[in-house]
Design a protein around this motif. Sequence first.
Motif, mmCIF file in Angstrom:
data_model
loop_
_atom_site.group_PDB
_atom_site.id
_atom_site.type_symbol
_atom_site.label_atom_id
_atom_site.label_comp_id
_atom_site.label_asym_id
_atom_site.label_seq_id
_atom_site.Cartn_x
_atom_site.Cartn_y
_atom_site.Cartn_z
ATOM 1 N N GLY A 146 113.637 -91.785 4.521
ATOM 2 C CA GLY A 146 112.543 -91.060 5.155
ATOM 3 C C GLY A 146 111.402 -90.758 4.202
ATOM 4 N N GLY A 147 111.399 -91.382 3.036
ATOM 5 C CA GLY A 147 110.284 -91.175 2.113
ATOM 6 C C GLY A 147 110.362 -89.847 1.378
ATOM 7 N N TYR A 148 111.490 -89.144 1.542
ATOM 8 C CA TYR A 148 111.640 -87.877 0.825
ATOM 9 C C TYR A 148 112.137 -88.151 -0.588
ATOM 10 C CZ TYR A 148 111.233 -85.504 5.317
ATOM 11 O OH TYR A 148 110.792 -85.042 6.515
ATOM 12 N N GLY A 149 111.779 -87.274 -1.503
ATOM 13 C CA GLY A 149 112.332 -87.310 -2.855
ATOM 14 C C GLY A 149 111.997 -88.558 -3.629
ATOM 15 N N PRO A 172 101.903 -94.257 -10.003
ATOM 16 C CA PRO A 172 100.443 -94.299 -10.183
ATOM 17 C C PRO A 172 99.718 -93.131 -9.505
ATOM 18 C CG PRO A 172 101.289 -96.429 -9.455
ATOM 19 C CD PRO A 172 102.427 -95.470 -9.364
ATOM 20 N N ARG A 173 100.370 -92.474 -8.547
ATOM 21 C CA ARG A 173 99.691 -91.391 -7.829
ATOM 22 C C ARG A 173 100.102 -90.011 -8.343
ATOM 23 N NH1 ARG A 173 98.692 -94.457 -3.192
ATOM 24 N NH2 ARG A 173 97.425 -96.055 -4.159
ATOM 25 N N ALA A 174 101.069 -89.983 -9.280
ATOM 26 C CA ALA A 174 101.637 -88.688 -9.664
ATOM 27 C C ALA A 174 100.874 -88.079 -10.835
ATOM 28 C CB ALA A 174 103.099 -88.870 -10.036
ATOM 29 N N ASP A 175 100.787 -86.734 -10.863
ATOM 30 C CA ASP A 175 100.161 -86.088 -12.013
ATOM 31 C C ASP A 175 101.212 -85.886 -13.116
ATOM 32 O OD1 ASP A 175 101.708 -83.934 -11.235
ATOM 33 O OD2 ASP A 175 100.071 -82.999 -10.116
ATOM 34 N N LYS A 176 100.748 -85.362 -14.241
ATOM 35 C CA LYS A 176 101.616 -85.293 -15.417
ATOM 36 C C LYS A 176 102.847 -84.425 -15.179
ATOM 37 C CE LYS A 176 98.748 -86.427 -19.351
ATOM 38 N NZ LYS A 176 97.719 -85.921 -20.246
ATOM 39 N N ALA A 177 102.640 -83.292 -14.519
ATOM 40 C CA ALA A 177 103.757 -82.367 -14.302
ATOM 41 C C ALA A 177 104.839 -83.026 -13.435
ATOM 42 C CB ALA A 177 103.246 -81.090 -13.635
ATOM 43 N N THR A 178 104.389 -83.715 -12.380
ATOM 44 C CA THR A 178 105.346 -84.383 -11.493
ATOM 45 C C THR A 178 106.128 -85.440 -12.265
ATOM 46 O OG1 THR A 178 103.636 -84.138 -9.819
ATOM 47 C CG2 THR A 178 105.567 -85.442 -9.224
ATOM 48 N N TYR A 220 113.564 -98.981 -19.635
ATOM 49 C CA TYR A 220 112.317 -99.572 -19.156
ATOM 50 C C TYR A 220 111.617 -98.634 -18.170
ATOM 51 C CZ TYR A 220 108.968 -102.660 -16.938
ATOM 52 O OH TYR A 220 107.801 -103.193 -16.453
ATOM 53 N N VAL A 221 112.393 -98.079 -17.268
ATOM 54 C CA VAL A 221 111.814 -97.216 -16.233
ATOM 55 C C VAL A 221 111.171 -95.990 -16.866
ATOM 56 C CG1 VAL A 221 112.350 -95.709 -14.265
ATOM 57 C CG2 VAL A 221 113.367 -97.993 -14.417
ATOM 58 N N LEU A 222 111.854 -95.382 -17.829
ATOM 59 C CA LEU A 222 111.300 -94.188 -18.466
ATOM 60 C C LEU A 222 110.008 -94.524 -19.216
ATOM 61 C CD1 LEU A 222 114.578 -92.452 -19.681
ATOM 62 C CD2 LEU A 222 113.056 -91.725 -17.834
ATOM 63 N N ALA A 223 109.979 -95.717 -19.771
ATOM 64 C CA ALA A 223 108.787 -96.110 -20.528
ATOM 65 C C ALA A 223 107.613 -96.452 -19.621
ATOM 66 C CB ALA A 223 109.118 -97.295 -21.435
ATOM 67 N N HIS A 224 107.895 -96.842 -18.379
ATOM 68 C CA HIS A 224 106.815 -97.287 -17.481
ATOM 69 C C HIS A 224 106.717 -96.431 -16.231
ATOM 70 C CE1 HIS A 224 107.723 -100.802 -19.993
ATOM 71 N NE2 HIS A 224 106.450 -101.128 -19.816
ATOM 72 N N LEU A 225 107.129 -95.177 -16.349
ATOM 73 C CA LEU A 225 107.252 -94.316 -15.174
ATOM 74 C C LEU A 225 105.971 -94.244 -14.343
ATOM 75 C CD1 LEU A 225 109.582 -92.803 -14.000
ATOM 76 C CD2 LEU A 225 108.878 -90.744 -15.208
ATOM 77 N N SER A 226 104.842 -94.230 -15.023
ATOM 78 C CA SER A 226 103.586 -94.036 -14.287
ATOM 79 C C SER A 226 103.158 -95.283 -13.524
ATOM 80 C CB SER A 226 102.482 -93.619 -15.256
ATOM 81 O OG SER A 226 102.284 -94.664 -16.180
ATOM 82 N N ALA A 259 106.747 -85.526 -15.421
ATOM 83 C CA ALA A 259 107.678 -84.891 -16.368
ATOM 84 C C ALA A 259 108.919 -84.387 -15.632
ATOM 85 C CB ALA A 259 106.972 -83.744 -17.087
ATOM 86 N N ALA A 260 108.683 -83.777 -14.466
ATOM 87 C CA ALA A 260 109.809 -83.251 -13.695
ATOM 88 C C ALA A 260 110.732 -84.388 -13.275
ATOM 89 C CB ALA A 260 109.293 -82.499 -12.469
ATOM 90 N N PHE A 261 110.133 -85.508 -12.879
ATOM 91 C CA PHE A 261 110.942 -86.630 -12.420
ATOM 92 C C PHE A 261 111.704 -87.255 -13.588
ATOM 93 C CE2 PHE A 261 112.117 -89.710 -9.301
ATOM 94 C CZ PHE A 261 111.833 -89.081 -8.116
ATOM 95 N N ARG A 262 111.036 -87.300 -14.732
ATOM 96 C CA ARG A 262 111.693 -87.839 -15.918
ATOM 97 C C ARG A 262 112.984 -87.045 -16.195
ATOM 98 N NH1 ARG A 262 109.827 -90.742 -20.180
ATOM 99 N NH2 ARG A 262 107.749 -90.693 -19.256
ATOM 100 N N ALA A 263 112.876 -85.723 -16.071
ATOM 101 C CA ALA A 263 114.046 -84.885 -16.325
ATOM 102 C C ALA A 263 115.160 -85.187 -15.324
ATOM 103 C CB ALA A 263 113.644 -83.408 -16.244
ATOM 104 N N ARG A 264 114.784 -85.358 -14.068
ATOM 105 C CA ARG A 264 115.797 -85.660 -13.045
ATOM 106 C C ARG A 264 116.473 -86.997 -13.344
ATOM 107 N NH1 ARG A 264 113.442 -85.522 -7.193
ATOM 108 N NH2 ARG A 264 115.636 -85.878 -6.688
ATOM 109 N N LEU A 265 115.661 -87.974 -13.768
ATOM 110 C CA LEU A 265 116.191 -89.305 -14.071
ATOM 111 C C LEU A 265 117.197 -89.259 -15.216
ATOM 112 C CD1 LEU A 265 113.249 -91.843 -13.943
ATOM 113 C CD2 LEU A 265 115.514 -92.142 -12.984
ATOM 114 N N GLU A 266 116.841 -88.471 -16.233
ATOM 115 C CA GLU A 266 117.732 -88.417 -17.394
ATOM 116 C C GLU A 266 119.034 -87.711 -17.044
ATOM 117 O OE1 GLU A 266 114.931 -86.733 -20.076
ATOM 118 O OE2 GLU A 266 114.385 -88.694 -20.936
#
Lengths: 313, 472
Positions: B371-374, B379-385, B354-360, B387-394
């Motif tokens: 501390g709000g890091y990482g 909704p505020r992220a661009d496509k590259a961000t 579900y998360v991967l499908a609704h990441l944005s 994609a990078a996060f998707r890779a980390r999640l997987e």
Amino acid sequence: MLARTADNLYWVSRYVERAEYLARILEATQRLSALPIAYGGTTNEWDSAVATAGCAGAFFAAHKEANEESVTEFLAFSPDNPSSIRSCFEVARSNARAMRTALTIEMWEAINETWLELRRFQPSSMSREEIARFLRWVQECSLRFDGSAYRTMLRNDAYWFSRLGVYLERADNTARILDVKYHMLLPAHEHVGGPLDYFQWAAILRSVSALTAYHWVYRESVKPWLVADLLILNDQMPRSLASCYENIVRNLDSIARAYGRQGPAQRQARAVRTRLQNSRMDGIFQSGLHEFIGGFIADNNRLGAAIAEQYLV
Amino acid sequence: MPAAFDEMRGSGGDLRPAYLQLARWLGELPPGFLPQRMREAELLFRRIGITFAVYGEADASERLIPFDVVPRILAASEWATLTRGLEQRVKALNAYVKDVYGKREVLRAGIVPEDLVFQNPVFRPEMNAQRVPHDIYVFIAGVDVVRVDADSFYVLEDNVRTPSGVSYMLENREVMMRLFPDLFARHRVAPVENYPDELLATLKSAAPATAAADPTVVLLTPGIYNSAYYEHSFLADKLGVELVEGRDLLVKGEIVYMRTTEGLKRVDVIYRRIDDDFLDPLAFRPDSALGVPGLMSAYVAGNVTLANAVGTGVADDKAVYSYMPEIVRFYLGEEPILKNVPTWRCREPGHLAYVLAHLSELVVKEVHGSGGYGMLIGPRADKATLAAFRARLERDPKGFIAQPTLALSTVPTCVEEGIAPRHVDLRPFVLTGRDRVRIVPGGLTRVALKKDSLVVNSSQGGGTKDTWVLDA
């Protein structure tokens, strides 16, 4: 109280006192070097300032020549000189920050504002007037810190340790000035009282803020043996060695009473005070002013070590 | 994203009662009044030396957190609900930590998966079957709460290790009272100044049985380079206890002493602001120069109380968070008063999909981050961000949770273009002693100063506000 806190209190006071002393030396040297040669102006005043500040070794490792520019920079602003005014205030502030709880809010604000303000002075671009203002400002900061401590601290061990720092540093400073200038204070000089030395003696008094006091105490024009008497034996004079040791003994006694036991620090301090009380200027001159002062500086350092050993570690 | 609920104007635009006086006052102000007060406030903070450090910034060893002079106001009824919810939550957290290091009923009942506990790096096997004085683990909790409408408060995070920020709650109030006596005269604001007394009472109530009648309490700090050092010294001062560093303490015969000018003095309660890892180089990280060798031996022997207890981290990571409603029901048999933000645990395949499908649309956070890091704000992220996060999640699904993007409530805030709504959260401080739970009316309101920003962390451009709880 925590030994580390007492140690910090003691050193904050020492550093602030030292900063003020350095400012006074620089001020007095500035005046002397501006005198015509006929009035005692000499060319090696800046050498003498470095010696009085007790950092000749470090200075000449970094500079070839002692002149107005190099000495002012080194004693006032150099970050490489651990005893420059800037370094003194910085260490004092970081020590203060490490024991905020032991300082009153007035003391903290005095030291913190000094530190904030310090960063606004740009040494490279300062004119003589600005440097003069800076040196005044340093003395005002010290007065404010000292006054805040005096007016706002509880009279308990924290206060006594901070006072000990003031008086040990002050005794050391006064002794150093005397040591560097002792040759001028020796009597039986051909032209004692001549215009040449007059301004030099006045400069010594000025550097320990005692020129006005001198006139009140002796009601005479400046005489070398009276200058020595005032700075060594006269216990009315707040920067004299005698007065410093009155205060050191009193504060150490307060600590001993509060803690219920005396120790080596109390005994050593009393021994030094007794020696000062039993001395006369004639005797000191006969056995050698230089030797006397050298012995005093060594005693004062030993007392510092004894206090550290007994309370601060 | 849905429109945010404004705490002054509500959803419909009508002034809410708690803000009537404030709105009137704001309307009466001459132009330039507030910006000038902002400058005065900054000067006051700078003089008092209230600073914090931001890790990773070269020349920022001492910075001020921006302070906003417009207060955030809660009505007495709202506060009453919050208080009940917080007390319930902290009771459950305490019971959970005790259980995890004790009978482990919550694991056997299958409420929380075992690996979440045992494979958690902040789980402390040293604490297994270890009794702590009066069974209290979480003496001080800073529970982050957000609001999305007139009635709903959500808990965003339970901070039960060494929560910070309470000095801002206290200093913000002092500065506000100095700057705006008139505004205070128009409201009856519940005081917060008794917090240090409440904290001291809490700490003293936790002294071990072997302590003297008037136990010796100290505050243990990592030292002046810690980002919260100002707060440590501030609190020690207000509490009237020694602010100690590791090197001021030593352990002899399983008893903790501090080095004083009069020799060694026994210490009974340590309010420690050092993480578990650094407490004792003999028990935890051997390279820690901040801690006290042998401290754990004294703790295990029951000769000293640590507040908070060792190992409370098992209760406040973001994966455990998602089980909090069940945890509350399990220990207290009550429905949770404060809501939990719906949370997808990426460790569970269905949730991950579900998360991967609704990441944005989602906010994705590291389970052990703070501390709000990482974190990713979909909704505020661009496509590259994305994609990078998707890779980390997987790569490491267990390391993340995801939540819907909440429309955090807004509060009027003084910004460059005038007064404008900005998003806020709230960190009230909950004290649990042997005798009772204490919560002073207020807390630290953090505000995202950038327009539309939802990140309130001071390390990422957030500021603070004074938080008022009205008397009625």
